[in-house]
Design an enzyme around this catalytic site. Structure first.
Site, mmCIF file in Angstrom:
data_model
loop_
_atom_site.group_PDB
_atom_site.id
_atom_site.type_symbol
_atom_site.label_atom_id
_atom_site.label_comp_id
_atom_site.label_asym_id
_atom_site.label_seq_id
_atom_site.Cartn_x
_atom_site.Cartn_y
_atom_site.Cartn_z
ATOM 1 N N GLY A 1 17.612 15.179 10.960
ATOM 2 C CA GLY A 1 17.733 16.536 10.427
ATOM 3 C C GLY A 1 16.873 16.702 9.194
ATOM 4 N N LYS B 1 37.526 27.199 2.203
ATOM 5 C CA LYS B 1 36.400 27.513 3.089
ATOM 6 C C LYS B 1 36.737 28.826 3.771
ATOM 7 C CE LYS B 1 32.483 25.751 4.522
ATOM 8 N NZ LYS B 1 31.518 24.940 3.760
ATOM 9 N N GLY C 1 16.261 19.709 7.385
ATOM 10 C CA GLY C 1 16.460 21.058 6.837
ATOM 11 C C GLY C 1 16.551 21.031 5.324
ATOM 12 N N ASN C 2 17.438 21.857 4.796
ATOM 13 C CA ASN C 2 17.567 21.996 3.339
ATOM 14 C C ASN C 2 17.944 20.692 2.645
ATOM 15 O OD1 ASN C 2 17.041 24.792 3.235
ATOM 16 N ND2 ASN C 2 19.092 25.173 4.060
ATOM 17 N N VAL C 3 18.678 19.845 3.349
ATOM 18 C CA VAL C 3 19.070 18.560 2.760
ATOM 19 C C VAL C 3 18.068 17.467 3.160
ATOM 20 C CG1 VAL C 3 20.867 16.786 2.662
ATOM 21 C CG2 VAL C 3 21.506 19.196 2.707
HETATM 22 P P1 NAI Z 1 19.760 23.156 7.814
HETATM 23 O O1 NAI Z 1 20.221 24.105 8.842
HETATM 24 O O2 NAI Z 1 18.819 23.594 6.743
HETATM 25 O O3 NAI Z 1 19.053 21.889 8.524
HETATM 26 C C1 NAI Z 1 19.627 21.184 9.571
HETATM 27 C C2 NAI Z 1 18.492 20.618 10.401
HETATM 28 O O4 NAI Z 1 19.048 19.739 11.379
HETATM 29 C C3 NAI Z 1 17.697 21.675 11.147
HETATM 30 O O5 NAI Z 1 16.312 21.483 10.904
HETATM 31 C C4 NAI Z 1 18.055 21.427 12.603
HETATM 32 O O6 NAI Z 1 16.979 21.718 13.486
HETATM 33 C C5 NAI Z 1 18.352 19.962 12.585
HETATM 34 N N1 NAI Z 1 19.173 19.494 13.692
HETATM 35 C C6 NAI Z 1 20.224 20.097 14.283
HETATM 36 N N2 NAI Z 1 20.706 19.331 15.265
HETATM 37 C C7 NAI Z 1 19.957 18.220 15.284
HETATM 38 C C8 NAI Z 1 19.969 17.043 16.066
HETATM 39 N N3 NAI Z 1 20.859 16.855 17.049
HETATM 40 N N4 NAI Z 1 19.046 16.106 15.834
HETATM 41 C C9 NAI Z 1 18.126 16.259 14.860
HETATM 42 N N5 NAI Z 1 18.077 17.356 14.071
HETATM 43 C C10 NAI Z 1 18.971 18.312 14.292
HETATM 44 O O7 NAI Z 1 21.090 22.527 7.193
HETATM 45 P P2 NAI Z 1 21.250 21.791 5.790
HETATM 46 O O8 NAI Z 1 21.598 22.776 4.735
HETATM 47 O O9 NAI Z 1 20.100 20.866 5.590
HETATM 48 O O10 NAI Z 1 22.566 20.943 6.037
HETATM 49 C C11 NAI Z 1 22.516 19.738 6.784
HETATM 50 C C12 NAI Z 1 23.881 19.095 6.758
HETATM 51 O O11 NAI Z 1 24.270 18.830 5.420
HETATM 52 C C13 NAI Z 1 24.996 19.941 7.372
HETATM 53 O O12 NAI Z 1 25.919 19.085 7.988
HETATM 54 C C14 NAI Z 1 25.619 20.604 6.165
HETATM 55 O O13 NAI Z 1 26.954 20.977 6.436
HETATM 56 C C15 NAI Z 1 25.530 19.465 5.165
HETATM 57 N N6 NAI Z 1 25.574 19.890 3.771
HETATM 58 C C16 NAI Z 1 24.640 20.755 3.289
HETATM 59 C C17 NAI Z 1 24.679 21.151 1.958
HETATM 60 C C18 NAI Z 1 23.605 21.997 1.385
HETATM 61 O O14 NAI Z 1 23.550 22.072 0.143
HETATM 62 N N7 NAI Z 1 22.745 22.612 2.173
HETATM 63 C C19 NAI Z 1 25.758 20.698 1.061
HETATM 64 C C20 NAI Z 1 26.628 19.703 1.648
HETATM 65 C C21 NAI Z 1 26.536 19.347 2.958
#
Ligand code: NAI
Length: 342
Positions: free
Chosen positions: A175, A78, A177-179
């Site tokens: 959450g 990382k 977002g992307n996931v």
């Molecule tokens: P992202 O930034 O696209 O989405 C995260 C979402 O969570 C945002 O909409 C944000 O507003 C929301 N959020 C933040 N704090 C919050 C809370 N306290 N309560 C409710 N919602 C909240 O991130 P992404 O890419 O979706 O990643 C999400 C998680 O998955 C992270 O922990 C990331 O490390 C993990 N992850 C992501 C991967 C990927 O391919 N994008 C791969 C493996 C793990």
């Protein structure tokens, strides 16, 4: 470094500064036992250098576990860039990061993460071949990760509730977002009821409109009376404060580093909650990276990611037979594969 709480036998940790671009970066290589260390580059305005080092150490270790548990022949790495991506990022800085990666001669392969994009990787690629998404047709890891989370959820639901799939179950998704966003589409498409939370009201509105989800305030997601909790936002959300509030029988989501401390896995077990280890559930990205090299057709990648569901089913079946926690079973598999005893 060696007495740092997050140090776990990391092979190589590099601190680098580039005065021309202002780059301040750390690359942590946890293990190359199974292959070159692979992992994203996080750019974040860390409060201090110690927080940046902790992130690099913790996240690189998790990458080792992800690769090992799903059998991807890579190690865990990382990198972190200290700075605000909105104000601090420049092509010069990204090129300096590319040169730093190149100086490791392929022992570390860099990918995108929070604060960095595929476009940023393209700039780094002008300085090094050791980046992910090396082919134009490479899929974004994002829907792949959600696909893997969904496959874990289906397998775990079958195990815990005896259902054939997710239909009729209520899933609380934290959450969107992307996931979490694409995960909601998978879940509602397969007949699950959704309760969702996000700090961004537009994302919540979209889930309500598109998937008929019920919305709750961010902090209320822990109290939702549901079958499953799927954390897909930040890490550290399963803690001494939140676990006692959970009213679900299964926790299975894509966020990295969900446990505040290892004791939180025990807390869930003591309450009869099955916890599927985060690094297994969210391993879609490392499978995607591996597929880029062997067969990057979208259908091949999505099919490959379903190994996450198969392993989830096997681990939960073993857990039922032996009484061991799923996390302990996965940790033992990882240790055995990378050849460590601890
Ligand atoms: P992202 O930034 O696209 O989405 C995260 C979402 O969570 C945002 O909409 C944000 O507003 C929301 N959020 C933040 N704090 C919050 C809370 N306290 N309560 C409710 N919602 C909240 O991130 P992404 O890419 O979706 O990643 C999400 C998680 O998955 C992270 O922990 C990331 O490390 C993990 N992850 C992501 C991967 C990927 O391919 N994008 C791969 C493996 C793990």
């Amino acid at each position: 470094m060696f007495s740092h709480t997050d140090f776990d036998g990391h092979e190589h940790v590099v601190h680098a500064f580039d005065s021309a671009s202002g780059l301040k970066a750390i690359i942590a290589i946890h293990s190359t036992a199974l292959g070159p260390a692979f992992g994203g580059c996080r750019m974040w305005p860390y409060a201090d250098d110690g927080a940046a080092l902790s992130d690099a150490l913790r996240l690189s270790r998790a990458m080792t576990a992800k690769c090992a548990i799903v059998g991807v022949p890579c190690g865990g790495g990382k990198s972190v860039i200290i700075g605000d991506p909105a104000t601090h990022k420049s092509a010069e800085l990204l090129r300096a990061m590319g040169r730093l990666v190149n100086s490791l001669g392929g022992r570390y392969v860099i990918a995108d993460d929070v604060g960095t994009t595929l476009d940023d990787l393209a700039v780094m690629r002008s300085q090094t071949p050791h980046t992910a998404a090396a082919t134009a047709s490479a899929m974004q890891p994002v829907p792949v990760t959600a696909h893997g989370v969904f496959s874990a959820l289906q397998a775990a639901a079958a195990h815990v509730f005896g259902t054939d799939g997710i239909k009729g179950l209520t899933v609380a998704v934290q959450g969107l977002g992307n996931v979490g966003g694409p995960l909601c589409a998978y879940l509602s498409g397969h007949g699950a009821h959704l309760v969702v939370s996000d700090l961004d009201p537009r994302r919540v509105d979209a889930a309500v409109r598109q998937h008929g989800a019920s919305a709750v305030a961010a902090d209320a997601i822990y109290d939702v009376n549901a079958d499953i909790f799927a954390p897909c936002a930040l890490g550290g959300v399963l803690s001494a404060t939140t676990v006692p509030r959970l009213a679900v029988r299964l926790v299975c989501g894509g966020a990295n580093a969900q446990l505040d401390t290892p004791a939180d896995a025990e807390r869930m077990a003591a309450r009869g909650i099955v916890y599927v280890p985060d690094y297994l559930v969210s391993a879609g990205g490392v499978i995607d990276f591996h597929q880029e090299r062997i067969d990057d057709r979208p259908e091949a990648t999505l099919a490959a990611v379903e190994v996450i569901g198969r392993i989830t089913g096997e681990v939960l079946a073993q857990s039922r037979g032996s009484g061991e926690r799923p996390l302990a079973i996965c940790d033992a598999i990882v240790r055995q594969r990378i050849g460590t005893k601890a």
